[in-house]
Design a protein around this motif. Structure first.
Motif: not given
Length: 226
Positions: A45, A48, A53, A81-82
């Motif tokens: 995370r 990320r 994104k 996340d997706d």
């Protein structure tokens, strides 16, 4: 053309995305081991947060059977996340898992590709990225560039949206060859990419330009000092 880095080292990632046109980060268990984060998901995370994104994040499963691969994929997507690309080795169980995950709309990177037929299987299963192992294929006596060229041609011939993300590099020449033979992306260690800029002729050219400038305007007088 996409440059992706193969690391989970936070400092390396921060520097790489600051200096170079990096569009993503890939990882696998061996790469993770080099950093050995105490909390795997928290660490991912953090990656990320660094890359945002707008860049891709590729995280690999570790199980060998289809059902558990899919479960691990779901856990990764839930914890991070997706938008994560799930890296799945192209084994017999892996190709089944790729089909299931793609049917669910999951981003998939088909990895551990050593053979052209593996690549064709991953292509037919609609993987988003296919990762042939350039250096490892060469070490086994096969030609990774022939594989890349044939797979690239098939993508164009059949109109697939899949990208080849060549992996397993030991030097800049392999990266250059991979692009020239048709890959859309490469993922390499940061140190390999930084080698691009270690050509002594670059430094000499800059030094020569600066010497001419200072000869005109005085030593230490830069453009901003005019």
């Amino acid at each position: 053309m996409e440059f992706i880095i193969d690391t989970v080292n936070l400092d390396e990632i921060k520097e790489a995305v600051e200096y170079m046109p990096i569009v993503g980060v890939t990882s696998n268990p061996s790469i993770v081991k080099k950093t050995s984060p105490q909390n795997f998901f928290e660490h991912m995370r953090e990656i990320r947060e660094i890359i945002g994104k707008e860049r891709s994040l590729h995280v690999q499963v570790i199980s060998k059977d289809c059902d558990t691969i899919v479960k691990e994929a779901h856990r990764i997507l839930e914890e991070i996340d997706d938008q994560v690309y799930i890296k799945v080795p192209v084994s017999y169980e892996g190709i089944k898992a790729i089909k299931i995950l793609k049917a669910e709309g999951v981003n998939v990177t088909a990895t551990a590709v050593y053979d052209l037929m593996q690549g064709y299987m991953a292509l037919a299963a609609r993987a988003d990225y296919i990762a042939p192992y350039v250096n490892r294929i060469g070490n086994l006596g096969a030609d990774p560039m022939e594989l890349i060229n044939e797979l690239s041609n098939r993508i164009v011939m059949d109109g697939y949206d899949t990208k080849i993300v060549a992996a397993s590099f030991k030097g800049v020449q392999q990266v250059r060859d991979a692009f020239n033979y048709g890959v859309q992306s490469i993922t390499a260690p940061v140190e390999v990419l930084k080698q691009i800029f270690k050509n002594p002729n670059i430094e000499k050219a800059v030094d020569d330009f600066n010497a001419d400038w200072y000869a005109m305007y005085g030593e230490g007088t830069g453009i901003c000092d005019l």
